[in-house]
Design an enzyme around this catalytic site. Structure first.
Site, PDB file in Angstrom:
ATOM      1  N   LYS A   1     111.234  72.831  -4.113  1.00 44.08           N
ATOM      2  CA  LYS A   1     110.298  72.578  -5.211  1.00 44.08           C
ATOM      3  C   LYS A   1     109.331  71.512  -4.715  1.00 44.08           C
ATOM      4  CE  LYS A   1     109.855  71.788 -10.151  1.00 44.08           C
ATOM      5  NZ  LYS A   1     108.709  70.872 -10.078  1.00 44.08           N
TER       6      LYS A   1
ATOM      7  N   LYS B   1     116.896  69.794  -9.868  1.00 43.07           N
ATOM      8  CA  LYS B   1     116.287  68.543  -9.414  1.00 43.07           C
ATOM      9  C   LYS B   1     117.269  67.683  -8.629  1.00 43.07           C
ATOM     10  CE  LYS B   1     112.195  68.655 -11.508  1.00 43.07           C
ATOM     11  NZ  LYS B   1     111.685  67.488 -12.154  1.00 43.07           N
TER      12      LYS B   1
ATOM     13  N   GLU C   1      90.071  72.018  22.594  1.00 40.86           N
ATOM     14  CA  GLU C   1      89.510  73.364  22.699  1.00 40.86           C
ATOM     15  C   GLU C   1      89.071  73.836  21.311  1.00 40.86           C
ATOM     16  OE1 GLU C   1      88.621  75.120  25.122  1.00 40.86           O
ATOM     17  OE2 GLU C   1      88.193  76.978  24.047  1.00 40.86           O
TER      18      GLU C   1
HETATM   19  S1  IVH Z   1     107.384  79.016  -9.412  1.00 40.25           S
HETATM   20  C1  IVH Z   1     106.887  80.951 -13.489  1.00 40.25           C
HETATM   21  N1  IVH Z   1     108.087  77.857  -7.164  1.00 40.25           N
HETATM   22  O1  IVH Z   1     106.839  73.460 -10.360  1.00 40.25           O
HETATM   23  C2  IVH Z   1     107.290  79.965 -12.495  1.00 40.25           C
HETATM   24  N2  IVH Z   1     106.992  76.535  -8.799  1.00 40.25           N
HETATM   25  O2  IVH Z   1     107.717  73.188 -13.263  1.00 40.25           O
HETATM   26  C3  IVH Z   1     106.149  79.427 -11.754  1.00 40.25           C
HETATM   27  N3  IVH Z   1     106.608  74.217  -8.128  1.00 40.25           N
HETATM   28  O3  IVH Z   1     103.795  73.786 -11.929  1.00 40.25           O
HETATM   29  C4  IVH Z   1     106.480  78.381 -10.793  1.00 40.25           C
HETATM   30  N4  IVH Z   1     107.478  74.385  -6.125  1.00 40.25           N
HETATM   31  O4  IVH Z   1     103.667  73.518  -9.467  1.00 40.25           O
HETATM   32  C5  IVH Z   1     107.511  77.695  -8.367  1.00 40.25           C
HETATM   33  N5  IVH Z   1     108.733  76.991  -5.103  1.00 40.25           N
HETATM   34  C6  IVH Z   1     108.147  76.818  -6.312  1.00 40.25           C
HETATM   35  C7  IVH Z   1     107.595  75.593  -6.722  1.00 40.25           C
HETATM   36  C8  IVH Z   1     107.046  75.477  -7.986  1.00 40.25           C
HETATM   37  C9  IVH Z   1     106.883  73.583  -6.995  1.00 40.25           C
HETATM   38  C10 IVH Z   1     105.956  73.570  -9.295  1.00 40.25           C
HETATM   39  C11 IVH Z   1     104.776  74.298  -9.808  1.00 40.25           C
HETATM   40  C12 IVH Z   1     104.901  74.328 -11.316  1.00 40.25           C
HETATM   41  C13 IVH Z   1     106.100  73.484 -11.563  1.00 40.25           C
HETATM   42  C14 IVH Z   1     106.939  74.122 -12.646  1.00 40.25           C
END
Ligand code: IVH
Length: 690
Positions: A117, A317, A37
């Site tokens: 993350k 991590k 659809e």
């Molecule tokens: S907040 C000021 N939330 O992690 C903080 N980042 O090492 C801004 N990332 O380049 C980031 N999941 O691409 C935030 N739930 C999440 C995230 C996230 C992945 C990545 C992001 C950034 C890196 C930081």
């Protein structure tokens, strides 16, 4: 031509329906209507936009199919830098983070937003007056690349924000990634095309996002999750907590992970970490940790930033999915095209819940680069659904001086000489169909569903037929009798009789399938179809030269040379002849008086899914009347026949002013009733599909 009101209304309605479908599908993972659809709505919108180009709008969902290639990406300076996060690899570091936060805020217990993350690529999306205006990669944090055209193809990214509180300017930050299920499919396709596999979803997503041709990005089906708000002007964005902002983004229809939680204190953080860790493998997206953010925004302000990372957030991590094990041997596998691949046989080891017993080493250069030797202790990694790989050798554990790996000079399967591809990294067995490994693979390919489609001729049977020297070339299949087959292991009389019947049935085929079945390097299914349509007969196809081959749409020098090289081998020509003698046949158009047929000299391009005809059927109808079916749209195209989910070909046709037909238009034309073309009727409901 002005757009009639009823058509403008229908277009608006279709766009609304399609964006709603996109939202349910990508953001909520809960589609309301069946794919068919959705496809019909999309095709109807595309055909209306093709007929009324004035009605095309920047935010139309049809723009998600991608645009022609660009030469490079413009640089974008981020209004607010895109920062990184500090990492914590153990509970103690998280404890220290929580302590610092409590001290700075003078609080007993702090409330956090805990989130996955995402292991993808950070992007920034800018909306002006609710319209998606520009998207950029993170780059070095200060400047990134303008990848707007690519981001537009991502169904999860809203192109237009609706509602009362939409800011005049809004920047949304988040992560672009490839869902694991799409990653698995992408690698299957790469494998089928003989192209290189992506090591993990992150690499595949990064490659897709940086494509100069956004149609390739569109085909990779990327996903997006929002995780922060950047610059905002106007609107009713909540200013109290991060979690409220995420909910606000969700109601604006941005995908926000449903795995995020608000938790209290260190105990809450660590509980979340363990919960997600247990479910990590089951998530459909790759993560490399979780992120904790102080939930209250005024508190975030107080904490501020140090260097390039916020003090109010930390990434916790997970240990990588790596283990140590021993290389017990290095085997050589021989593929259909004779390529030799070294494979490390490993002492079985459990990596992230899966037992790994071998890992590909790709090629000789790769083995030498990593210096992998038999007896070595190595680090093996497995990420998500990814093929296990040897990351490195633990040299400190090497015992003695095991010999350096080198490719054998002769094929382990047939003892033919092995040659390294000129300028390449691949070693190949030169034995061709003399080599049982290549023979097995060639036979499996020959019998496969999209080639001659011989049901019942699978791995086990082929293995035995080759092993017992019963079959040397595909032509030998046709002289196998029921008795011979019944003598194979695990083959009852009944299944032997069935197999004989399906071998017999496979003789009636098409030229396209036949060409594909030969397994000529670089000639896949689509190319085989083009070649068959273009040359019409096998004899013509086998007798043409380089220039004539390259006159076929999409055939370049590499494909043309592969074809010439294939027929330059006398044994290949002999196999083709033997197959014809065995009775393999198809209808050829050569010799037909095509000059008098009504569609002679007209070129058609088929795109999308037609409501009732299959591609093959539509092609057969067109060819029966002397028309030709080409694979790409050019100024030489006379008609584009578009069905559901039609893509860039339809856009190109519209740009070039080529007549566009739907299925019924095609049938009318072929039946000599072409008024439909002169004055296209507006049909407000999509063609019903009983
Ligand atoms: S907040 C000021 N939330 O992690 C903080 N980042 O090492 C801004 N990332 O380049 C980031 N999941 O691409 C935030 N739930 C999440 C995230 C996230 C992945 C990545 C992001 C950034 C890196 C930081």
């Amino acid at each position: 031509m002005p757009v009639p009101q009823e058509i403008a209304d229908r277009i608006a309605r279709l766009r609304q329906l399609i964006e709603h479908d996109n939202y349910l599908y990508y953001s909520l993972d809960a589609p309301e209507v069946p794919d068919a659809e959705y496809d019909r709505r999309f095709a109807e919108l595309q055909s209306l936009e093709a007929r009324y180009p004035e009605a095309i709008a920047e935010d139309s969902p049809t723009h998600r199919v991608g645009a022609p290639p660009v030469s490079g990406f413009a640089e974008v300076t981020h209004a607010v830098p895109m920062l990184s996060l500090n990492n914590a690899f153990d509970d103690a570091t998280v404890g220290a983070f929580d302590r610092r936060v409590r001290e700075a805020l003078n609080a007993g217990q702090v409330r956090y937003s805990a989130e996955p993350k995402f292991d993808g690529l950070a992007v920034s999306l800018t909306y002006r007056d609710g319209l998606f205006e520009r998207g950029a990669t993170r780059g070095d944090g200060a400047t990134g690349e303008d990848v707007t055209a690519n981001l537009r193809t991502i169904g999860a990214i809203p192109l237009r924000l609706r509602g009362a509180g939409v800011p005049t300017l809004l920047e949304v930050r988040g992560e672009v990634l490839l869902l694991k299920r799409n990653f698995a499919r992408l690698n299957e396709e790469q494998l089928a095309r003989g192209e290189k596999l992506f090591a993990n979803p992150r690499n595949a997503a990064a490659g897709a996002l940086r494509q100069l041709d956004s149609r390739i990005t569109a085909a990779r089906r990327l996903a997006f999750f929002a995780y922060a708000v950047g610059v905002v002007e106007g609107g009713d964005l909540p200013r109290d907590t991060h979690s409220a902002q995420m909910n606000w983004l969700a109601q604006l229809r941005f995908p926000v992970s449903t795995e995020r939680r608000v938790v209290d204190g260190l105990e809450g953080l660590l509980g979340y970490y363990r919960d997600i860790g247990r479910r990590r493998d089951a998530l459909d997206f790759a993560i490399d940790g979780v992120v904790y953010k102080v939930d209250a925004l005024p508190a975030q302000e107080v904490l501020g930033f140090v260097a390039r990372a916020p003090r109010f957030a930390v990434a916790h991590k997970y240990p990588p999915e790596e283990e140590l094990t021993e290389v017990v041997g290095i085997d050589i596998q021989v593929g259909r095209t004779g390529a030799l691949t070294p494979v490390a046989r490993l002492r079985p080891v459990n990596v992230g819940g899966v037992t790994v017993t071998n890992a590909t080493l790709h090629n000789e250069d790769e083995v030498r680069r990593k210096d992998v030797r038999v007896g070595d202790t190595v680090v093996v990694r497995r990420a998500g659904d990814v093929i296990p790989e040897v990351v490195s050798v633990v040299l400190a554990r090497r015992v003695g001086e095991p010999p350096v790996f080198s490719m054998p000079a002769t094929c382990p399967e047939c003892s033919s000489a092995v040659a390294r591809e000129e300028g390449g990294v691949i070693h190949r067995c030169t034995g061709g169909l003399v080599c049982p490994a290549q023979r097995r693979e060639a036979l499996l390919h020959f019998a496969s569903r999209r080639a001659l489609d011989i049901e019942g001729l699978g791995d086990k049977v082929v293995e035995q037929l080759v092993g017992r020297d019963l079959v040397h070339t595909p032509a030998d299949i046709f002289s196998l009798g029921a008795e011979t087959l019944a003598g194979l292991d695990r083959m009852a009389d009944k299944s032997a009789a069935n197999l004989v019947a399906s071998i017999e049935a496979s003789k009636a085929t098409t030229l396209a399938r036949f060409i594909f079945s030969l397994g000529i390097r670089n000639v896949g299914e689509a190319t085989a179809r083009d070649l068959a349509a273009h040359f019409g007969s096998l004899d013509r196809f086998m007798s043409v030269g380089l220039d004539q081959l390259q006159a076929v749409p999409d055939v370049g020098p590499i494909v043309a040379l592969s074809i010439l090289g294939f027929f330059a081998e006398p044994h290949n020509v002999a196999v083709v002849r033997a197959l014809r003698d065995a009775g393999v046949n198809w209808a050829e158009h050569e010799g037909r008086k095509i000059e008098v047929l009504p569609q002679t000299g007209r070129t058609f391009v088929l795109t999308g899914t037609l409501p009732t005809l299959t591609r093959d059927q539509a092609r057969a109808h067109i060819e029966a009347l002397g028309g030709k079916v080409a694979s790409s749209v050019s100024s030489k195209t006379d008609y584009v026949v578009a069905g559901a989910d039609a893509g860039s070909k339809l856009e190109k046709a519209a740009q070039l002013g080529i007549a566009i037909l739907d299925e019924s238009g095609l049938l009318d034309l072929l039946q000599g009733n072409s008024e439909t073309l002169a004055e296209p009727d507006f049909n407000p409901s999509p063609t019903p599909n009983p």
